[in-house]
Design a protein around this motif. Structure first.
Motif, short mmCIF file in Angstrom:
data_model
loop_
_atom_site.label_atom_id
_atom_site.label_comp_id
_atom_site.label_asym_id
_atom_site.label_seq_id
_atom_site.Cartn_x
_atom_site.Cartn_y
_atom_site.Cartn_z
N MET A 17 0.91 -1.51 -0.06
CA MET A 17 -0.05 0.37 0.00
C MET A 17 0.73 0.96 -0.14
O MET A 17 0.81 2.31 0.65
CB MET A 17 -1.27 -0.28 1.30
N GLY A 18 1.79 1.09 -1.65
CA GLY A 18 2.61 2.43 -1.00
C GLY A 18 1.64 3.78 -1.66
O GLY A 18 0.96 3.41 -2.38
N HIS A 19 2.20 4.69 -1.75
CA HIS A 19 1.59 5.63 -1.94
C HIS A 19 2.90 6.94 -1.92
O HIS A 19 4.28 7.27 -1.13
CB HIS A 19 1.08 6.63 -0.34
N ASN A 20 2.76 8.07 -3.04
CA ASN A 20 3.17 8.60 -3.03
C ASN A 20 2.91 10.44 -3.90
O ASN A 20 1.07 9.54 -3.88
CB ASN A 20 4.90 8.49 -4.15
N VAL A 21 3.39 11.26 -4.49
CA VAL A 21 2.67 12.20 -4.88
C VAL A 21 2.76 12.24 -6.42
O VAL A 21 4.67 12.90 -5.79
CB VAL A 21 2.29 13.68 -3.97
N VAL A 22 2.46 12.84 -7.26
CA VAL A 22 2.91 12.69 -8.60
C VAL A 22 2.01 14.22 -9.26
O VAL A 22 0.95 14.19 -9.25
CB VAL A 22 3.28 12.03 -9.44
N PHE A 23 3.06 15.27 -9.46
CA PHE A 23 2.40 16.74 -9.80
C PHE A 23 2.67 16.68 -10.86
O PHE A 23 3.89 16.40 -11.84
CB PHE A 23 2.81 18.07 -9.43
N LEU A 24 1.43 17.12 -11.81
CA LEU A 24 1.91 15.74 -13.60
C LEU A 24 0.88 18.07 -14.57
O LEU A 24 0.14 18.56 -13.83
CB LEU A 24 0.76 15.39 -14.22
N ALA B 236 -0.79 7.07 -15.09
CA ALA B 236 -0.62 6.27 -14.59
C ALA B 236 -0.51 4.53 -15.05
O ALA B 236 0.35 4.03 -14.56
CB ALA B 236 -2.30 6.34 -13.60
N SER B 237 -0.56 4.45 -16.28
CA SER B 237 -0.59 3.24 -17.12
C SER B 237 0.56 3.44 -17.04
O SER B 237 1.33 1.78 -16.41
CB SER B 237 -1.04 2.63 -17.94
N LYS B 238 1.46 3.82 -17.83
CA LYS B 238 2.73 3.69 -17.67
C LYS B 238 3.59 3.39 -16.21
O LYS B 238 5.07 3.06 -15.59
CB LYS B 238 3.95 5.15 -18.20
N ALA B 239 2.89 4.41 -15.37
CA ALA B 239 3.12 4.55 -14.14
C ALA B 239 3.91 3.05 -13.19
O ALA B 239 3.98 2.39 -12.58
CB ALA B 239 2.78 5.09 -12.88
N ALA B 240 2.38 1.99 -13.61
CA ALA B 240 2.36 0.49 -13.07
C ALA B 240 2.90 -0.73 -12.83
O ALA B 240 3.78 -1.87 -12.98
CB ALA B 240 0.79 0.54 -13.39
N GLY B 241 3.73 0.09 -14.74
CA GLY B 241 4.77 -0.61 -15.20
C GLY B 241 5.99 -0.68 -14.77
O GLY B 241 7.44 -0.68 -15.16
N SER B 242 6.53 0.80 -13.76
CA SER B 242 7.17 0.87 -13.06
C SER B 242 8.14 0.66 -11.73
O SER B 242 9.01 1.78 -11.24
CB SER B 242 7.71 2.57 -13.60
N LYS B 243 7.76 0.13 -12.10
CA LYS B 243 8.05 -0.11 -9.90
C LYS B 243 9.47 -0.75 -9.58
O LYS B 243 9.59 0.21 -8.05
CB LYS B 243 7.70 -1.91 -9.58
N GLY B 244 10.69 -0.49 -10.44
CA GLY B 244 12.01 -0.08 -10.20
C GLY B 244 12.61 1.34 -9.58
O GLY B 244 13.15 1.43 -9.56
N SER C 81 0.77 7.54 -7.96
CA SER C 81 1.11 6.60 -9.22
C SER C 81 2.08 5.08 -8.57
O SER C 81 1.30 4.56 -9.75
CB SER C 81 2.48 6.90 -9.68
N PHE C 82 1.04 4.84 -7.74
CA PHE C 82 0.94 3.08 -6.96
C PHE C 82 -0.06 2.46 -7.86
O PHE C 82 -1.75 3.32 -8.16
CB PHE C 82 0.83 3.17 -5.96
N MET D 99 -6.39 8.11 -5.55
CA MET D 99 -6.18 9.18 -4.78
C MET D 99 -5.77 9.72 -5.80
O MET D 99 -4.43 9.69 -6.67
CB MET D 99 -5.06 8.64 -4.32
N LYS D 100 -5.94 11.33 -5.80
CA LYS D 100 -6.33 12.48 -7.07
C LYS D 100 -6.27 13.64 -6.41
O LYS D 100 -7.12 13.99 -5.05
CB LYS D 100 -6.82 12.29 -8.49
N GLY D 101 -5.67 14.83 -7.33
CA GLY D 101 -6.46 16.56 -6.63
C GLY D 101 -5.55 16.90 -7.67
O GLY D 101 -5.54 16.64 -8.27
N LYS D 102 -6.50 18.52 -7.32
CA LYS D 102 -5.96 19.47 -8.35
C LYS D 102 -4.72 20.28 -7.65
O LYS D 102 -5.30 20.83 -6.33
CB LYS D 102 -7.36 20.40 -8.34
#
Length: 176
Positions: A94-101, A111-119, A160-161, A168-171
């Motif tokens: 249950m990892g969490h981060n905040v990514v500003f886009l 998010a789809s690309k992020a899911a494949g970037s575990k490393g 992006s987990f 988990m989103k906002g503006k």
């Protein structure tokens, strides 16, 4: 004696009617306050004043929700963001981060690309759509980043987990 008794009864009835009106008015005010409180729970935000550095704190836990869904800052302002994960589960589960886009970023595609970037803490390598991001943290951990607010506009932020972005989103609202 009869007229005194009638006067007392009349006064009692008049004062009772006034209390009913007051109770109804108080109930309306109370309902309005409750409605405002409910509305503020739906959209919790930090509205920051001017200053050299703005401190923003976001809390989350194992329920996959940020406690802020709107942050308002001024263009060019330094933002110091602290993310606290008050849950108990590890970042593997249950990892969490905040990514500003950046503006115009397709959140679902990112998010789809992020899911494949575990490393890489679920941040796509070479991503050009990221303004700033925290590291991935687990329950009981805290992380802090600093960045400069971009130009005036509205920007998305997400966790992006894998699959968390849906809840988990906002503006980030940047004003002059």
């Amino acid at each position: 004696m009869k007229s005194i008794l009638i006067a007392i009864i009349t006064l009692f009835m008049i004062s009772s009617c006034g209390e009913d009106k007051k109770k109804k008015s108080d109930q309306k005010k109370e309902t309005k306050v409750v409605q405002q409180a409910a509305a503020s729970k739906e959209e919790s935000y930090t509205n920051v004043a001017s200053g050299a550095v703005v401190n923003v704190a976001i809390r989350t836990d194992d329920r996959m929700k940020f406690d802020l869904n709107k942050i308002v800052v001024k263009a060019g302002q330094k933002v110091k963001l602290t993310l606290t994960h008050a849950g108990r589960l590890s970042k593997r589960i249950m990892g969490h981060n905040v990514v500003f886009l950046k503006k115009g970023t397709n959140v679902r595609l990112f998010a789809s690309k992020a899911a494949g970037s575990k490393g890489n803490d679920f941040i796509p390598v070479g991503a050009t759509s990221v303004i700033a991001h925290t590291k991935m943290i687990g329950g009981g951990e805290t992380t802090t980043i600093e960045f400069t607010a971009p130009e005036v506009g509205v920007y998305d932020y997400i966790c992006s987990f894998p699959a968390h972005y849906a809840l988990m989103k906002g503006k980030l609202v940047v004003v002059e």
